[in-house]
Scaffold this motif. Structure first.
Motif, short mmCIF file in Angstrom:
data_model
loop_
_atom_site.label_atom_id
_atom_site.label_comp_id
_atom_site.label_asym_id
_atom_site.label_seq_id
_atom_site.Cartn_x
_atom_site.Cartn_y
_atom_site.Cartn_z
N ARG A 50 0.82 -1.22 0.00
CA ARG A 50 0.00 0.00 0.00
C ARG A 50 0.85 1.27 0.00
NH1 ARG A 50 -3.77 -1.63 4.96
NH2 ARG A 50 -1.67 -2.05 5.70
N THR A 65 5.04 0.63 -4.04
CA THR A 65 4.32 0.51 -5.31
C THR A 65 4.42 1.87 -6.01
OG1 THR A 65 2.86 -1.17 -4.43
CG2 THR A 65 2.10 0.00 -6.38
N ARG A 135 5.72 -7.10 -9.02
CA ARG A 135 4.47 -6.93 -9.77
C ARG A 135 4.66 -5.80 -10.76
NH1 ARG A 135 0.02 -8.49 -6.46
NH2 ARG A 135 -1.25 -8.05 -8.28
N ALA A 137 1.96 -3.69 -13.65
CA ALA A 137 0.60 -3.65 -14.18
C ALA A 137 0.37 -2.31 -14.85
CB ALA A 137 -0.40 -3.83 -13.03
N ASP A 141 -4.83 -0.82 -13.40
CA ASP A 141 -4.89 -1.91 -12.43
C ASP A 141 -4.23 -1.55 -11.10
OD1 ASP A 141 -6.17 -3.35 -14.31
OD2 ASP A 141 -4.47 -4.62 -14.84
N ALA A 143 -5.17 -0.39 -8.35
CA ALA A 143 -5.84 -0.81 -7.12
C ALA A 143 -5.56 -2.27 -6.80
CB ALA A 143 -7.35 -0.59 -7.25
N SER A 144 -5.39 -3.10 -7.84
CA SER A 144 -5.17 -4.53 -7.57
C SER A 144 -3.74 -4.80 -7.13
CB SER A 144 -5.53 -5.36 -8.80
OG SER A 144 -4.50 -5.23 -9.76
N VAL A 145 -2.83 -3.87 -7.40
CA VAL A 145 -1.44 -4.06 -6.96
C VAL A 145 -1.24 -3.48 -5.57
CG1 VAL A 145 0.97 -3.52 -7.46
CG2 VAL A 145 -0.62 -3.96 -9.34
N GLN A 146 -1.89 -2.35 -5.35
CA GLN A 146 -1.63 -1.60 -4.12
C GLN A 146 -2.41 -2.19 -2.95
OE1 GLN A 146 -2.08 2.59 -4.88
NE2 GLN A 146 -1.67 3.00 -2.71
N THR A 147 -2.10 -3.45 -2.59
CA THR A 147 -2.86 -4.16 -1.57
C THR A 147 -1.91 -4.78 -0.55
OG1 THR A 147 -2.71 -6.15 -2.88
CG2 THR A 147 -4.72 -4.84 -3.15
N GLU A 149 -0.64 -8.23 0.50
CA GLU A 149 -0.60 -9.52 -0.18
C GLU A 149 -0.26 -10.61 0.83
OE1 GLU A 149 1.26 -9.01 -4.24
OE2 GLU A 149 2.63 -10.36 -3.20
N ARG A 165 -3.73 -17.39 -6.18
CA ARG A 165 -4.97 -17.49 -6.95
C ARG A 165 -5.69 -18.80 -6.67
NH1 ARG A 165 -2.42 -14.67 -11.04
NH2 ARG A 165 -1.65 -16.57 -12.06
#
Ligand code: ADP
Ligand code: MG
Length: 692
Positions: A50, A65, A135, A137, A141, A143-147, A149, A165
């Motif tokens: 994040r 990120t 990562r 992207a 995308d 939002a899907s990286v900035q998490t 994990e 996954r």
């Protein structure tokens, strides 16, 4: 039959989208072959992506990120890696790749485009760089990286993202199940529903969400503990209902053996024997653990209990985990039993044909009162005339299930389990549910302390010199080489080579013994060591338990750093049994990790099995002590009996209450609990509900 809603969970992982046979093999290695195994594969860490600073403010060393413009590619040259130069208006950074292919790089990072890139930021001189971003992207995308994990235990070749996954798909597939928890208890704990708990445990939002006390994690752990305790309680209830029989001996056979012994029992041994005899005299069935450090004299106590059963008109069996150990028990018990006029039969997988037939016939008609053996004692065709006591020399290798199989061979068989490992109360609960414990806490008199020294492997020559002197003085020497499954071939080769080297130095006096040898060969080597010319027994860990050669006063353990503390203690217990002082030499190959160093230090400092067991628990953590296959205790996937000790107690109480109130699991909650048992594969217990 497994309830239908659970079917998708017990399907192979290949039933998940994107998991083919090749990935399935890798997934199986880390988690297991079925979808449900992925559910239990909880994250062990997190990566927080994040943090999304501008380059001007970025902290070195942190996972960040970044939103970057791709300025130029600098293909690798000589020893210089492939570099992609990027910037964000506030500063610049180079993405660095070793062994990169230009076409791939240009596709992933088109010059002139903007990319979201996540990874660890490092400094290189004055410049910023990010080696191998985790990562990448397109900006849409972000939002899907900035998490946050989740990070899982991994195996080589399995990309973390693929595993993530697959786990997400498994969690998605988990059905809503009827609630098996007591509603009041669940509310008091503030726990979510099962499905929500699963989803939350797999989606940690920060470090704190990895704690075992997180409501979601605690709930899942409790579910697992409850399943295990419920299964144990159902089994116990059935055992009790097929209630025991009072067995009271008149002491006549015991007297004969006691008179033949060259020693008297220690006070501790007498107390334990009295406890066992009193327990067998009651009409409830005995399930008792006889705990005592290596060499504390459990075997004789067990034999006396067996004789009491014979006095009362029954038969008794002693089961050991390996053929070698069973034979050693036989060798020691047979002469003692003979002084009471009794013969001891033997049954192992190795015996076939006429001799076996004869033993079976004599057990069935009762001519044979005592028998020693291995798992072979469980087999269908083994019938007893009146089996009254099963002694299980556990050494942590049998499961609950096997114990019960043997106990079913007779009418209300009493069970005595012997173990050298002091198991803390909570761990005992997990393994046995309710079990009584007798503890031998005193060693036979005349035991000599063992001097333990820690020596680096490079001083092997000196050690060999010491061995030569010991042999010249009439001592016998154990030379232990490690052998683990993962490197079995290499380890065997190393042991064989060591034996050959020692044979050169001490011709005709060296024997090798390992688990892959044929029984008779092994017996010959052991006999040569115990009674013949063999002075040095090179062994893989097969001598870990049960061998008794009082003249053996030296033990060399190679690669001592590869052994666990409990194992080292067991091994060392083989010496220090005779008149002369003993020495244990722990050879190690530096550099040593911190834990290995601590283990060797503890071995040098103490011979106290209880202290060693405690230190072992402390060094490894309860979960791991339980988790090791060697422990034979149930392998928990979600619960950590150390961290969840309070939940363990609660699960035990809950399980007791359930079995008291709804022993056939007929109520609505009972039905849900059946699903729980299936979910955690404790469904064998459901059979007992039905037949009980
Ligand atoms: P454990 O099975 O607990 O490791 P064992 O039963 O193998 O221990 O006993 C170890 C050795 O100690 C055996 O040689 C046994 O004969 C001897 N022993 C047992 N009890 C006594 C005692 N009370 N006094 C002296 N020696 C004993
Ligand atoms: Mg023993």
């Amino acid at each position: 039959m497994r309830p239908e809603p659970l079917f998708p969970l017990f399907a192979p992982v290949t039933s998940l989208p994107g998991v083919g046979p090749r990935l399935a093999a890798l997934v199986e290695r880390v988690a297991g072959p079925r979808v449900v195994d992925l559910l239990w594969h909880l994250p062990v860490g997190i990566i927080d992506r994040r943090y999304a600073p501008r380059l001007a403010e970025v902290e070195i060393g942190r996972i960040a990120t970044l939103t970057l413009r791709i300025d130029a590619h600098q293909p690798a040259e000589g020893r210089r890696p492939y570099r992609i130069l990027c910037s964000d208006g506030s500063g610049s950074i180079a993405l660095v790749f070793f062994h990169a292919r230009r076409d791939q790089m240009e596709r992933a990072y088109p010059t002139g485009s903007t990319r979201i890139v996540s990874g660890r930021v490092e400094s290189f001189g004055d410049a910023l760089q990010m080696p191998h971003p985790d990562r990448v992207a397109p900006p849409e995308d972000a939002a899907s990286v900035q998490t946050v994990e989740p990070v899982h235990a991994m195996t080589a070749g399995l990309p973390p993202a693929v595993l993530r996954r697959a786990i997400a798909a498994a969690v998605e597939r988990a059905p809503a199940l009827p609630e098996w928890l007591d509603p009041a208890w669940k509310a008091r704990q503030g726990w979510p529903d099962w499905r929500a708990a699963l989803a939350a445990a797999h989606a940690p939002g920060g470090e704190a969400d990895l704690l075992p006390t997180l409501p979601a994690r605690a709930r899942l752990a409790f579910d697992e503990l409850l399943a295990s305790q419920l299964a144990l309680n159902l089994l116990r209830r059935r055992q009790r209902r097929v209630s025991g029989r009072p067995r009271v001996g008149d002491g006549s056979l015991q007297r004969l053996v006691l008179d033949a012994l060259p020693f008297t029992l220690t006070r501790s041994q007498q107390r334990c024997l009295a406890e066992i005899l009193a327990d067998m005299a009651t009409p409830t069935r005995m399930l008792r653990l006889l705990q005592g450090d290596v060499g504390s004299g459990k075997t004789i106590v067990a034999l006396l209990a067996m004789l009491a059963v014979v006095e009362s008109g029954g038969q008794a069996a002693l089961m050991a985990p390996t053929d070698l150990l069973a034979r050693q028990h036989l060798a020691r018990l047979a002469p003692l039993a003979r002084s009471a006029g009794l013969e001891v039969g033997f049954l192992s997988g190795r015996d076939k044909g006429k001799a076996r037939e004869a033993t079976l016939a004599r057990l069935a008609d009762g001519r044979l009162r005592l028998v020693v053996g291995t798992h072979a004692l469980f087999q269908e065709d083994v019938q007893f005339q009146a089996l009254g006591l099963a002694v299980i020399d556990e050494q942590h290798r049998f499961g609950v299930h096997q114990r019960l199989l043997l106990a079913r061979k007779g009418d209300a068989v009493d069970v005595l389990v012997t173990t050298a490992t002091p198991i803390p109360r909570t761990l005992l609960l997990t393994a046995y549910g309710d079990i009584d414990v007798s503890r031998i806490d005193e060693k036979p008199p005349g035991r000599r302390p063992v001097t333990t020294v820690v020596v680096p492997a490079e001083r092997l020559d000196e050690v060999a010199g010491g061995v030569a002197r010991a042999l010249a003085a009439g001592a016998k020497v154990y030379w232990v080489c490690p052998l683990i499954e993962e490197s079995e071939q290499l380890d065997l080769a190393a042991a064989t080579e060591r034996a050959a080297q020692l044979e050169k130095a001490f011709p005709g006096r060296v024997a090798l013994i390992h688990g892959r040898m044929k029984g008779p060969e092994r017996d010959a080597a052991m006999a040569g060591f115990a009674h013949g010319d063999i002075g040095v027994l090179v062994a893989t860990t097969v001598i870990e338990v049960g061998v008794d050669v009082p003249e053996a006063t030296v033990m060399v353990i190679e690669h001592a750093e590869r052994f666990g503390l409990a194992q080292l203690h067991q091994l060392r217990g083989r010496i220090g049994r005779g008149e002369r002082p003993s020495t244990c030499i722990l050879l190690h190959t530096p550099p040593l990790g911190e834990t290995a160093r601590a283990r060797l230090r503890i071995m040098r400092e103490t011979e106290d099995g209880f202290r060693i067991a405690e230190e072992d628990l402390r060094l490894r953590g309860g979960g791991e002590v339980l988790g090791t296959r060697q422990s034979g205790l149930p392998d928990f996937r979600l619960a950590d009996p150390a961290a969840h000790a309070d939940l363990m107690e609660a699960a035990r109480d809950d399980a007791r209450l359930i079995v008291d109130r709804d022993p056939e699991l007929r109520t609505e909650r009972g039905q849900a609990l059946r699903t729980l048992l299936y979910l955690f594969e404790r469904d064998a217990a459901i059979r007992y509900v039905r037949s009980g």
